[in-house]
Write a protein that holds these residues in place. Structure first.
Motif, PDB file in Angstrom:
ATOM      1  N   MET A   1       0.841  -1.174   0.000  1.00 50.10           N
ATOM      2  CA  MET A   1       0.000   0.000   0.000  1.00 50.10           C
ATOM      3  C   MET A   1       0.885   1.235   0.000  1.00 50.10           C
ATOM      4  SD  MET A   1      -1.987   1.710   3.065  1.00 50.10           S
ATOM      5  CE  MET A   1      -1.837   3.443   2.836  1.00 50.10           C
ATOM      6  N   SER A  65     -10.556  -6.484  -1.021  1.00 52.38           N
ATOM      7  CA  SER A  65      -9.359  -6.549  -1.858  1.00 52.38           C
ATOM      8  C   SER A  65      -9.809  -6.824  -3.288  1.00 52.38           C
ATOM      9  CB  SER A  65      -8.394  -7.639  -1.376  1.00 52.38           C
ATOM     10  OG  SER A  65      -8.912  -8.923  -1.654  1.00 52.38           O
ATOM     11  N   ILE A  84      -6.613  -0.299   6.895  1.00 54.55           N
ATOM     12  CA  ILE A  84      -5.644  -1.017   6.072  1.00 54.55           C
ATOM     13  C   ILE A  84      -5.096  -2.219   6.833  1.00 54.55           C
ATOM     14  CG2 ILE A  84      -4.964   0.964   4.669  1.00 54.55           C
ATOM     15  CD1 ILE A  84      -2.438   1.134   6.501  1.00 54.55           C
ATOM     16  N   THR A  85      -4.792  -3.266   6.109  1.00 52.87           N
ATOM     17  CA  THR A  85      -4.118  -4.432   6.658  1.00 52.87           C
ATOM     18  C   THR A  85      -3.598  -5.264   5.488  1.00 52.87           C
ATOM     19  OG1 THR A  85      -4.272  -6.256   8.250  1.00 52.87           O
ATOM     20  CG2 THR A  85      -6.163  -5.928   6.792  1.00 52.87           C
ATOM     21  N   THR A  86      -2.723  -6.189   5.782  1.00 49.29           N
ATOM     22  CA  THR A  86      -2.250  -7.110   4.760  1.00 49.29           C
ATOM     23  C   THR A  86      -3.085  -8.378   4.812  1.00 49.29           C
ATOM     24  OG1 THR A  86      -0.607  -7.990   6.285  1.00 49.29           O
ATOM     25  CG2 THR A  86       0.107  -6.224   4.798  1.00 49.29           C
ATOM     26  N   THR A 108      -8.339  -3.681  11.216  1.00 46.41           N
ATOM     27  CA  THR A 108      -7.441  -2.855  10.414  1.00 46.41           C
ATOM     28  C   THR A 108      -6.823  -1.767  11.280  1.00 46.41           C
ATOM     29  OG1 THR A 108      -9.196  -1.296   9.821  1.00 46.41           O
ATOM     30  CG2 THR A 108      -8.879  -3.181   8.346  1.00 46.41           C
ATOM     31  N   THR A 119      -4.150   6.898  -2.252  1.00 48.15           N
ATOM     32  CA  THR A 119      -3.669   5.595  -1.807  1.00 48.15           C
ATOM     33  C   THR A 119      -3.534   4.713  -3.037  1.00 48.15           C
ATOM     34  OG1 THR A 119      -5.926   4.817  -1.461  1.00 48.15           O
ATOM     35  CG2 THR A 119      -4.777   5.696   0.466  1.00 48.15           C
ATOM     36  N   PHE A 121      -3.569   0.629  -3.647  1.00 47.88           N
ATOM     37  CA  PHE A 121      -3.779  -0.676  -3.041  1.00 47.88           C
ATOM     38  C   PHE A 121      -3.509  -1.759  -4.081  1.00 47.88           C
ATOM     39  CE2 PHE A 121      -6.739   2.043  -0.566  1.00 47.88           C
ATOM     40  CZ  PHE A 121      -6.114   1.913   0.671  1.00 47.88           C
ATOM     41  N   ASP A 124      -2.678  -7.690  -2.540  1.00 45.43           N
ATOM     42  CA  ASP A 124      -2.560  -8.211  -1.174  1.00 45.43           C
ATOM     43  C   ASP A 124      -2.823  -7.154  -0.107  1.00 45.43           C
ATOM     44  OD1 ASP A 124      -2.090 -10.824  -1.908  1.00 45.43           O
ATOM     45  OD2 ASP A 124       0.084 -10.574  -1.973  1.00 45.43           O
ATOM     46  N   ASP A 125      -3.183  -5.943  -0.520  1.00 46.08           N
ATOM     47  CA  ASP A 125      -3.498  -4.865   0.420  1.00 46.08           C
ATOM     48  C   ASP A 125      -4.996  -4.827   0.659  1.00 46.08           C
ATOM     49  OD1 ASP A 125      -0.808  -4.014   0.419  1.00 46.08           O
ATOM     50  OD2 ASP A 125      -1.158  -2.684  -1.285  1.00 46.08           O
ATOM     51  N   HIS A 127      -8.239  -3.195   2.230  1.00 50.72           N
ATOM     52  CA  HIS A 127      -8.563  -1.813   2.575  1.00 50.72           C
ATOM     53  C   HIS A 127     -10.050  -1.668   2.878  1.00 50.72           C
ATOM     54  CE1 HIS A 127      -8.649  -2.366  -1.792  1.00 50.72           C
ATOM     55  NE2 HIS A 127      -9.585  -1.436  -1.854  1.00 50.72           N
TER      56      HIS A 127
END
Length: 149
Positions: A1, A65, A84-86, A108, A119, A121, A124-125, A127
């Motif tokens: 990200m 995603s 946000i997170t992976t 997140t 942003t 993304f 794999d990001d 959101h």
């Protein structure tokens, strides 16, 4: 990200030719006047979705995603938090391959995105856009979809 302001676009234009086209569109378009809806940049390879909405409480926003497209989100007006997170062990709630989204259940970290910020993304990001900050905000945003090569 990636999270940054449009004034730093040149740092990211070299990622590839398609990303460079996105920044040319953002810099050369009257975004205040552009109407809501879909706008062609390069057919199904790159297109823009202009949205206007009110931000919502975190629990009403979806964690998502995309597999086929990179999401570049630019705030034209207003502000919002984006979760946000992976991609880890989140529970998948819904997959729609035709519309290129997967919704998840998960937690997140929130980042504040204000007017003039964008942003990026990647697949794999995960959101979670549209989250209200301290109060509800009227947001105008363009989400640009870039087909992954």
């Amino acid at each position: 990200m990636i999270l940054d302001s449009l004034e730093n676009y040149q740092l990211y234009s070299a990622i590839n030719e398609r990303i460079a086209k996105v920044f040319a569109f953002l810099r050369n378009t009257d975004l205040d006047a552009i109407p809501s809806g879909k706008h062609d940049i390069d057919g199904d390879i790159i297109f823009a979705l202009v949205q206007e909405y009110q931000t919502k409480p975190l629990e009403e926003c979806k964690l998502e995603s995309h597999k086929k497209y990179i999401d570049i989100q630019y705030v034209i007006r207003g502000e919002e938090f984006m979760g946000i997170t992976t991609k880890n062990n989140q529970k998948i709630l819904e997959v729609n391959e035709e519309k290129d989204y997967t919704f998840y259940e998960g937690t997140t970290s929130l980042v504040r995105v204000t007017k003039g910020m964008f942003t990026i993304f990647f697949p794999d990001d995960l959101h979670q856009p549209c989250v209200q900050t301290e109060s509800v905000s009227e947001v105008k945003k363009v989400v640009i979809k870039v087909l992954i090569q």
